[in-house]
Each structure stands twice: as structure tokens, then as C-alpha cells.
Design an enzyme around this catalytic site. Structure first.
Site, PDB file in Angstrom:
ATOM      1  N   LYS A 113      20.637  69.398   2.547  1.00 20.69           N
ATOM      2  CA  LYS A 113      20.369  68.460   1.469  1.00 20.69           C
ATOM      3  C   LYS A 113      20.917  68.916   0.121  1.00 20.69           C
ATOM      4  CE  LYS A 113      16.301  66.173   3.430  1.00 20.69           C
ATOM      5  NZ  LYS A 113      16.452  66.648   4.786  1.00 20.69           N
ATOM      6  N   GLU A 197      12.677  68.446  -5.957  1.00 21.03           N
ATOM      7  CA  GLU A 197      13.058  67.194  -6.601  1.00 21.03           C
ATOM      8  C   GLU A 197      11.941  66.750  -7.522  1.00 21.03           C
ATOM      9  OE1 GLU A 197      13.675  64.224  -3.661  1.00 21.03           O
ATOM     10  OE2 GLU A 197      15.665  64.928  -3.096  1.00 21.03           O
ATOM     11  N   HIS A 232       4.950  61.362   4.725  1.00 26.15           N
ATOM     12  CA  HIS A 232       6.415  61.253   4.708  1.00 26.15           C
ATOM     13  C   HIS A 232       6.998  60.781   6.035  1.00 26.15           C
ATOM     14  CE1 HIS A 232       6.132  63.184   0.821  1.00 26.15           C
ATOM     15  NE2 HIS A 232       5.538  64.221   1.363  1.00 26.15           N
ATOM     16  N   ARG A 294      23.221  59.753  12.042  1.00 22.87           N
ATOM     17  CA  ARG A 294      22.836  59.343  13.397  1.00 22.87           C
ATOM     18  C   ARG A 294      22.288  57.926  13.339  1.00 22.87           C
ATOM     19  NH1 ARG A 294      17.377  59.445  12.563  1.00 22.87           N
ATOM     20  NH2 ARG A 294      16.553  61.084  11.250  1.00 22.87           N
TER      21      ARG A 294
END
Length: 628
Positions: A113, A197, A232, A294
Site C-alpha cells: 500500500k 492514514e 472493516h 483481482r
């Protein structure tokens, strides 16, 4: 011929399209899946090892050996497992097989990421502010969190599916959250590195389906909204995103195409964005979050609104064909919503539920992609998702109503599911109004997980079933016969005293009310299905040993799992709600807490132990109140 390096509903989904295209289908299976539905679906099946995924589905060498043994020409990875493993993609092509996925270089570019965000910044794609540095020292991360400003989000660098992710609201909670995120990331990805973040307080999860081919073409298939999440993990997804105007759609889909082009993307991919929804969806308040290289779990909603088969596109692109359609030829019709049916108990902290599906009926009114059939088994070795229910209608309101009705009609026994919870989410007024963000479920958790109560019609169905059983039972002692003639302001033979959840209820057999589906079990139980729930009635109260064992201080394992945290020892004093230990099962961590203030008498397990369902893990003694 196509081998699917996966299991469950995604393997069956790929097989369905492959068969339609005239391709031979090949399954692989672990010892736990020898009798699984995806194995029965395939033309051929190859065993690949023990029940644990890390010893079967996650071993590249075993998958490739199975492909060679079966004479497969291509490998489709599905989602999860090895689907975003660039080394596996390289090994597949090195073995002379066709990889039905993006180039390994694209997987690597988007797999980490922090590196992906840096690449997106360079490509002009807006990214969420945060920390992407290589220094992983806890002190450095804590300092960066303070610089960003709380709340912050800790995310596994190699992560996905909500694993290795924690929200932190203040500096005091940072260390514990970081430890939990790293443990989960290590277990899921073998990599404990994280990034930070800024946490958007009213976040919407907007993602764009993209497709590229080997001829340099990239298109988008519009957006999906996946904001309804718990821990999440996505729960309900829909397309298109509610409240999305043309200007914002153009901004987010263009950014997604630009992201795919930056890594020369080929195949199906999803570019995920986080939107600040505090003032509605706006072009300048949506940031790149990550790219999943994917096919996504929620791809059916895109198929429903575009009328396209995404797996067929994958197979054609992998065969070297250009994309079947140009951007201007891809339309958007109506609204689609998908709900993930999990084997779990929302009323019991969403703990996973395992066992044989003795009764398993899904409604025929909507599309149902499922990895199991009646008589199959939900094991603790894999994800607890057992089906996806997808509705499509002209309007969002109609699609939500159709899917809510379908969730109400789900019948599963004795494995517990979240069907009733899903129906309540779909019927919640704020959700229907489109007033959503990723905190929606948490804010409404008490309402959405409140213990359900059977309706008068359900009670009537139970009473009628009890009386039918009584009438067909031999004169030998029978709890049902003993209740005959019981009355409460009702004619003889029309009311019975039953027990629901150990508590007595009076159920009257009346004709009024909608009919309910009823199941009579071998254990003399009457199961009435209503609103996605399974209400279990008995003639007698539960035996003393069946009554809440936690009341006597015995903390039992609610499922098979591995002990990943054990912060207490014998002699420790604990407060009600304090974590006693953490189990890892079905790819998630589950904390077991103290039911009352007490002292730890015994700890029967050690860190790293594998435990079975029902095993006593910790014994507590209540702290006596001081004399007045």
C-alpha cells in the site's frame, strides 16, 4: 481447461462461466473440503493437502503440481488466498500455464500500500494524507500518528479485507492497536509492516471496477459503494453509489482508469477510494486508498447493472483477446445490492458458527452465489461467508426491498447466520435514505443486533407444530403430550407452554397470521424460521448444565481456534468486560472477556494453543461483595 486455485462460491462462480464457454473445469481441495460443493461441481478435482489453508490453498507448489497432474492449461486464482501473490503469478507462467490475472509487475506495484500510494501520487491520482515511511519503529509510528492528528487508521502494508487494520482515537490506545494490527497482518500476510492514514470521520467506501487488456485498452465498469462494513469487512455492497452525480462519477472513474494505466494493468481490478461524505460526494473529496488486483467478492452487483459477465471477460483477456466492449458501449441500468451471508451470530458478538448445514434454504427470488449446499459443512478453517444474495431492480428502493425480503426468507439450521441482521440493515431508514458511511453499523449496532423476538404468527406456528407432534406420538411419555389441554383464555388444545431460549412462553395455535416455515429436529426441538432468524422451541427448560456456563465462571471456547493473546494468569483480578484471551479463527481475532468482576482461578491453555469448541479456557471466581 481451467483450474481454480480457490474454493467455495468463487470457485463455483468461475466454473459456471467456464462450462458455458465450453472449458473443462478443475478443482483443488483440502482435506476439510473433500465433500465440498465446488469439488462436486468440477469436471475433475485434485487434493492438495491438510485442512489448514496455509498447508493447502496457500502453497503455490501444490497448486501448480495439481494443475500439471490434471493437465490444466490455465489457473484462475479467485479472490483471497494466492490471488494477489506476484511470485505465484510468475510461477504459474514459468510452468507454462496461463495466469488469469494481471501481470506480476502490476500486482507488485499495487500490492504494497505504501509503494502504491507513492506511485499514484506520481501518476496524478489523489491519495489520502498519511505516513508511508520505511521506519517501522513503534516510537516513529506513534510520532507520525501525532503529526497526522487523531483519529488515525493503522493499515497493514500488505493488507486487504480489513485484516491488520485498526482505528486509533488517541495516543493512549496507539500501542495496543498497533500490536493487534501487526499480529493480524502477520497471520494473514506474513508481513507485519503498517502505514498510517488520516481517519476520515464520515468516510464512504467507493470503488471502481476497471478492466484492461494486453492491447493497451483500459475501461471502467462504473462504481460500487461498499460503505456498510463491520470491523472493516464489507457487509452490503451496491452499484451505483447512492448520491453519485455525473461530475463526481467522471472524476473518480477517470482517476481509476489513470491508476490502472500507470501499472499497465491487464484483467479485472478494483481501484478503491475513500470519500469524505460529510458534505455529500464531491470530486475534490475522494482519495485513492488501494487497488485490488483481482476479482472482488462484490463483482455481481457490477454484473447486474452492466449486464456483463466479468469472469468471461477475464478468460477472454487472459487468452489474448481485446476487451469485448469500448467505454462508450458500456451502459448502466437500474440498481443492484449484494448482502454477504455469514455463518456467525450477530447477537453473540458476531462469533463464527460452524457445523453441518442440516437445513439450508435460500430464496429463489434473487441471485444467490453460494459455496455450500444442504448437508455440507461450515468448518473453522476458512472464511465464514456461505453465500452472497444479490437483488437488481429499476430503483435503489426497490432493490433494497427485494433483498431485505430475500434475507428474511433465508432458512439455515443449526448453523447460525447473519440473515436477520442483514435484513434489519437493509430496512433501516437512514440506510434507505442513503445517509451512510463506514460507521453506520457501529452507530446502529444495538438496534441491528438486538435479540429478536418471534411474532405472534411464529408463536402460533410453534404451537401448531407442537400439537401435531403430540397427535402423532405414541402414548409413551412425551413432553408434547404432557402439555395437551393446557389453556390460557383459549379453547382446549389450542395453547401450549413451550420454552424459548430457556424461558417459558405461551404459544397459541391460531389460524390467523402469515404461515411460517417450521422444522422438527431429532432432538425434539421445533425450529420456526422468521425474518432471517431461527427460533428454537422446546417442551422442557434446558438442563442445569446447559444454562450459561459463564455465570459459574467457566470461560469456554465458542469455536475451534488458536490462542493468540493471553494477558491474564492465575491469581489476577479482572473487571467485568476485561479481555481474558484472544482466539484467532476464520481469519479473524475474537476477544473473550470476563462476564463479571472476579479472580482468575485457573488458566487451562497456553499462548499458541489450538483449542476445540466448548473447551474450558479460563475459570473465574466472583469477588464477594464486602459486608454492609
Amino acid at each position: 481447461s481451467v483450474l481454480v486455485a480457490n474454493r467455495g462460491e468463487i470457485a463455483r462462480r468461475v466454473f459456471a462461466t467456464a462450462r458455458r464457454m465450453g472449458l473443462e473445469t478443475i478443482a483443488v481441495y483440502s482435506e476439510a473440503d473433500a465433500g465440498a460443493a465446488h469439488v462436486a461441481d468440477a469436471d475433475r478435482a485434485v487434493p492438495i493437502g491438510p485442512a489448514a489453508a496455509r498447508e493447502s490453498y496457500l502453497v503455490p507448489e501444490k497448486i501448480i503440481a495439481a494443475a500439471k497432474e490434471a493437465g490444466a492449461e490455465a489457473i484462475h486464482p479467485g479472490y483471497g488466498f494466492l490471488s494477489e501473490n506476484a511470485d505465484f503469478a510468475d510461477a504459474v507462467t514459468a510452468a507454462g500455464l496461463v495466469w488469469i490475472g494481471p501481470p506480476s509487475a502490476a500486482i507488485r506495484a499495487m500490492g504494497l500500500k505504501d509503494a502504491a500510494k507513492a506511485l499514484m501520487q506520481k501518476a496524478g491520482v489523489p491519495v489520502t494524507p498519511g505516513y508511508l515511511g520505511e521506519d517501522q519503529a513503534e516510537a516513529t509510528l506513534a510520532k507520525e500518528a501525532a503529526r497526522i492528528g487523531y483519529p488515525v487508521l493503522i493499515k497493514a502494508v500488505a493488507g486487504g479485507g480489513g485484516k491488520g487494520m485498526r482505528r486509533v482515537d488517541d495516543a493512549a490506545g496507539f500501542s495496543a492497536a498497533l500490536g493487534a494490527a501487526r499480529r493480524e497482518a502477520t497471520a494473514a500476510f506474513g508481513d507485519d509492516r503498517v502505514l498510517l492514514e488520516t481517519y476520515v470521520t464520515r468516510p464512504r467506501h467507493i470503488e471502481v471496477q476497471v478492466f484492461g487488456d494486453s492491447h493497451g485498452h483500459v475501461v471502467h465498469l462504473y462504481e460500487r459503494d461498499c460503505s456498510l462494513q463491520r470491523r472493516h469487512q464489507k457487509v452490503i455492497e451496491e452499484a451505483p453509489a447512492p448520491g453519485m452525480d455525473a461530475k463526481t462519477r467522471e472524476a473518480v472513474t477517470s482517476a481509476a482508469v489513470k491508476a490502472a494505466q500507470a501499472v499497465n494493468y491487464v484483467g479485472a481490478g478494483t481501484v478503491e477510494f475513500i470519500a469524505d461524505a460529510s458534505a455529500g460526494l464531491r470530486p475534490d473529496r475522494i482519495w485513492f486508498m488501494e487497488m485490488n488486483t483481482r476479482l472482488q467478492v462484490e463483482h455481481p452487483v457490477t454484473e447486474m447493472v452492466t449486464g456483463l459477465d466479468l469472469v468471461e471477460w477475464q478468460l477472454r483477456v487472459a487468452a489474448g483477446e481485446p476487451l469485448p466492449l469500448k467505454q462508450k458501449e458500456i451502459g448502466l441500468t437500474g440498481h443492484a445490492v449484494e448482502a454477504r451471508l455469514y455463518a456467525e451470530s450477530p447477537a453473540n458478538g458476531f462469533l463464527p458458527s460452524t457445523g453441518v448445514l442440516e437445513h439450508f434454504q435460500l430464496p429463489p427470488t434473487v441471485r444467490a452465489d453460494t459455496g455450500v449446499e444442504e448437508g455440507g459443512e461450515v468448518t473453522p478453517f476458512n472464511d465464514p461467508m456461505i453465500a452472497k444474495l444479490i437483488a437488481h431492480a429499476e430503483t435503489r428502493e426497490a432493490a433494497l426491498a427485494e433483498l431485505a425480503e430475500a434475507c428474511d426468507a433465508v432458512e439455515v439450521w443449526p448453523v447460525k447466520t447473519n440473515a436477520g441482521f442483514l435484513a434489519r440493515c437493509l430496512e433501516q431508514p437512514d440506510f434507505i435514505a442513503g445517509d451512510i458511511d463506514t460507521g453506520f453499523i457501529e452507530r446502529n449496532l444495538a438496534e441491528l443486533t438486538a435479540p429478536p423476538e418471534p411474532s405472534p404468527a411464529a408463536l402460533s406456528a410453534a404451537a401448531q407444530a407442537a400439537m401435531v407432534v403430540d397427535e402423532t406420538t405414541e402414548p409413551a411419555p412425551s413432553p408434547w403430550r404432557d402439555l395437551a389441554g393446557f389453556r390460557l383464555n383459549a379453547p382446549p388444545e389450542t395453547a401450549v407452554r413451550l420454552f424459548l431460549g430457556g424461558k417459558p412462553v405461551i404459544a397459541e395455535a391460531r389460524e390467523a397470521g402469515a404461515p411460517r416455515s417450521v422444522l422438527l429436529t431429532d432432538a425434539d426441538e421445533i425450529v420456526v424460521f422468521e425474518a432471517g432468524e431461527a427460533f428454537v422451541f422446546t417442551a422442557h427448560p434446558p438442563a442445569a448444565e446447559e444454562v450459561d456456563a459463564a455465570a459459574d465462571g467457566q470461560i469456554r471456547s465458542p469455536m475451534p481456534g488458536k490462542v493468540t493473546q493471553l494477558p491474564v494468569k492465575a491469581g489476577d483480578k479482572v473487571a467485568k468486560g476485561q479481555a481474558l484471551l484472544t482466539l484467532e479463527a476464520m481469519k479473524m481475532e475474537h476477544a473473550l472477556t470476563a462476564p463479571f468482576d472476579g479472580t482468575v482461578e485457573t488458566v487451562s491453555v497456553a499462548l499458541g494453543d489450538q483449542v476445540s469448541e466448548g473447551a474450558v479456557l479460563v475459570k473465574l471466581a466472583a469477588i464477594s461483595s464486602p459486608p454492609a
